[in-house]
Design an enzyme around this catalytic site. Structure first.
Site: not given
Ligand code: FAD
Ligand code: NAI
Length: 476
Positions: A455, A194, A58, A280
């Site tokens: 508004h 996403v 973000k 991704s």
């Molecule tokens: P995580 O955030 O993955 O945290 C797990 C933690 O546990 C990590 O710090 C890891 O290192 C630690 N860990 C793992 N194993 C061990 C161990 N054995 N001992 C100690 N520590 C350990 N979601 C949204 O809702 N809004 C968004 O805008 C959004 N944007 C995203 C953008 C990207 C690029 C990505 C990749 C994801 C995004 N997500 C978003 C998804 C969101 O990041 C995840 O759903 C969320 O972080 C999950 O939370 P969690 O606590 O389950 O795991």
């Molecule tokens: P995603 O599940 O959103 O999208 C993956 C896409 O890749 C799908 O459209 C799928 O059909 C496609 N795909 C899968 N295999 C493929 C292949 N071999 N070749 C071409 N296309 C293929 O997964 P993404 O974008 O990696 O994000 C992972 C998760 O992280 C999301 O599902 C979401 O839960 C979380 N996330 C949330 C955000 C938010 O809330 N704003 C932002 C970013 C991530």
């Protein structure tokens, strides 16, 4: 002597750190273990969300949106700029500073709530006779802790294409995608989900020529069809090249770039050559190093920890929340589960409603929704009414100069109960909150239509879409 706690949380992402804080608030002696390490070797709690997910993405979306506004929209307001340029190093440093503020904020919250934090890898050592578990912490200082109840919140990691490892130089996961050191001339993305759309938007706005290759024949299949069509139109107009129905073949990286061989939707052999490639294609639950086998913790075929509706695992006193279990991989879903588990451990009876978890894609226009899509309602054979209102007819959107998109309501044909709300347009991420509240209270579309909205505000489009369900919009 081992330190003993009522609750030990493994993982300090949004699922884990929030569970730990709530448990401590409820008077439980709580520890939280996390292994994320920052560039200086120190702890960086907050998980994927804070370090390589929600927060840094973000930050970059904001910087790149300002750049795009300055380059393309300021002139409409009579604002002239000369020699506009982007300092990528500074933009990345700002993003890193935002991440650090969040890491430090969590460490402060742990102190404030008296959560004992351990920096290192947590793993199951053994189940104890009479209940509880021994948890080993491997970090700068190794320790053994004992917990009466264990909450596993170890999150997820990026899924790689089979046989194509992330090198984070040319072939990037979300981690590398957030620290590309200079704007690439060409950028490829595999997967138009996403991450693909958010990260593709960032680098396109900064000047990269972006191509997204998606395996499925439909764009954003989980999104309401009408909203996905509007979004596809907007992204294509912006210059994002999205190819659907492709089959990705060999991927080769060298010092200069990446070559992706693929078959297009018509079966034609194609080659994409790009400077960098972001893969991704979804994420996989993360349980490596947890030593789940030592205690017989059950995983499913995807590697997710098996839990019931209340996040109980197959082991007594062991819970799991967030990305490492079933359900959407979203930070706020992880948080809600974390709070609910802490409250269940304390003997309370909380409930997480999966039907009212909002989704947001932070592109421009933003996409946000809650509840059922039109295609889901059709599949269920449910009789519904739909109402749509375009931002084009909203005064605030015109003043903002951002009139792309619509708000759409779906309501039960007989009772008028809101079944889903779908938004593509400016500030959809904020507007969706009203719909979530309405659905939690099982409101009807008419309830929203009768509420006074300020508004001029974008939220008037929400009210008008609710009015549209009954075919009585006032401004369209
Ligand atoms: P995580 O955030 O993955 O945290 C797990 C933690 O546990 C990590 O710090 C890891 O290192 C630690 N860990 C793992 N194993 C061990 C161990 N054995 N001992 C100690 N520590 C350990 N979601 C949204 O809702 N809004 C968004 O805008 C959004 N944007 C995203 C953008 C990207 C690029 C990505 C990749 C994801 C995004 N997500 C978003 C998804 C969101 O990041 C995840 O759903 C969320 O972080 C999950 O939370 P969690 O606590 O389950 O795991
Ligand atoms: P995603 O599940 O959103 O999208 C993956 C896409 O890749 C799908 O459209 C799928 O059909 C496609 N795909 C899968 N295999 C493929 C292949 N071999 N070749 C071409 N296309 C293929 O997964 P993404 O974008 O990696 O994000 C992972 C998760 O992280 C999301 O599902 C979401 O839960 C979380 N996330 C949330 C955000 C938010 O809330 N704003 C932002 C970013 C991530």
């Amino acid at each position: 002597m081992s330190k003993t706690f009522d609750v030990i949380v493994i993982g300090a992402g949004p699922g884990g750190y929030i569970a730990a804080i709530r448990a401590a608030q409820l008077g439980l002696a709580t520890a939280c273990i996390d292994d994320w390490t920052n560039a200086a070797g120190g702890p960086a709690p907050g998980g994927t969300c804070t370090n390589t997910g929600c927060i840094p993405s973000k930050a970059l979306l904001q910087s790149s949106e300002y750049f795009e506004h300055a380059g393309h929209h300021f002139a409409d307001h009579g604002i002239g700029l000369k020699d506009l340029r982007i300092d990528v190093a500074k933009m990345l440093a700002r993003k890193d500073a935002v991440v650090k503020q969040n890491n430090d904020g969590i460490l402060y919250l742990f102190k404030k709530n008296k959560v004992a934090f351990f920096h290192g890898r947590g793993s199951f050592a053994k189940a104890l006779d009479g209940g509880g578990y021994e948890i080993a912490v491997a970090g700068a200082q190794s320790e053994t802790l004992v917990g009466r109840q264990i909450v596993v919140a170890t999150g997820s990691s990026a899924r790689a294409l089979p046989g194509v490892a992330f090198d984070e130089e040319r072939i990037l996961s979300n981690d590398g995608a957030l620290r590309i050191p200079a704007v690439p001339r060409t950028l490829g993305l595999i997967g138009s989900g996403v991450i693909g759309l958010e990260m593709g938007s960032v680098w396109r706005r900064l000047g990269a020529q972006v191509t997204v290759l998606e395996a499925l024949p439909t764009f954003l299949g989980a999104v309401d069809e009408q909203i996905a069509r509007e979004a596809h139109k907007a992204f294509t107009k912006q210059g994002l090249k999205i190819e659907l129905g492709v089959q990705v073949g060999e991927v080769r990286a060298n010092k200069k770039g990446v070559t992706v061989a693929y078959t297009d939707a018509k079966g034609g052999a194609q080659v994409l050559e790009v400077e960098r490639l972001i893969v991704s294609i979804g994420r996989v639950p993360h349980t490596r190093g947890l030593n789940a086998e030592a205690v017989g913790l059950e995983l499913d075929e995807r590697g997710a920890i098996v839990v019931d509706d209340d996040c109980r695992t197959n082991l007594p006193g062991v819970w799991a929340v967030g990305d490492v279990v079933r359900g959407p991989m979203l930070a706020h879903k992880a948080e809600e589960e974390g709070v609910a588990v802490a409250e269940r451990i304390a003997g309370q009876h909380p409930h997480v409603d999966f039907n009212t978890i909002p989704w947001v894609i932070y592109t421009s226009p933003e996409i946000a929704w809650v509840g059922k899509t039109e295609q889901q309602l059709r599949q269920q054979g449910r009789a519904y009414k739909a109402g749509t209102f375009p931002f084009m007819a909203n005064g605030r959107a015109r003043a903002l100069g951002d009139t792309t998109g619509v708000v759409k309501f779906l309501a039960d044909a007989a009772t008028d109960e809101i079944l889903g709300v779908h938004i593509v347009g400016p500030m959809a991420s904020e507007l969706i909150a009203e719909a979530v509240v309405a659905m939690e209270f099982r409101a009807s579309a008419e309830d929203i239509a009768r509420i006074c909205h300020a508004h001029p505000s974008l939220s008037e489009a929400t009210k008008e879409a609710a009015l549209a369900v009954d075919k009585r919009t006032l401004n369209f």
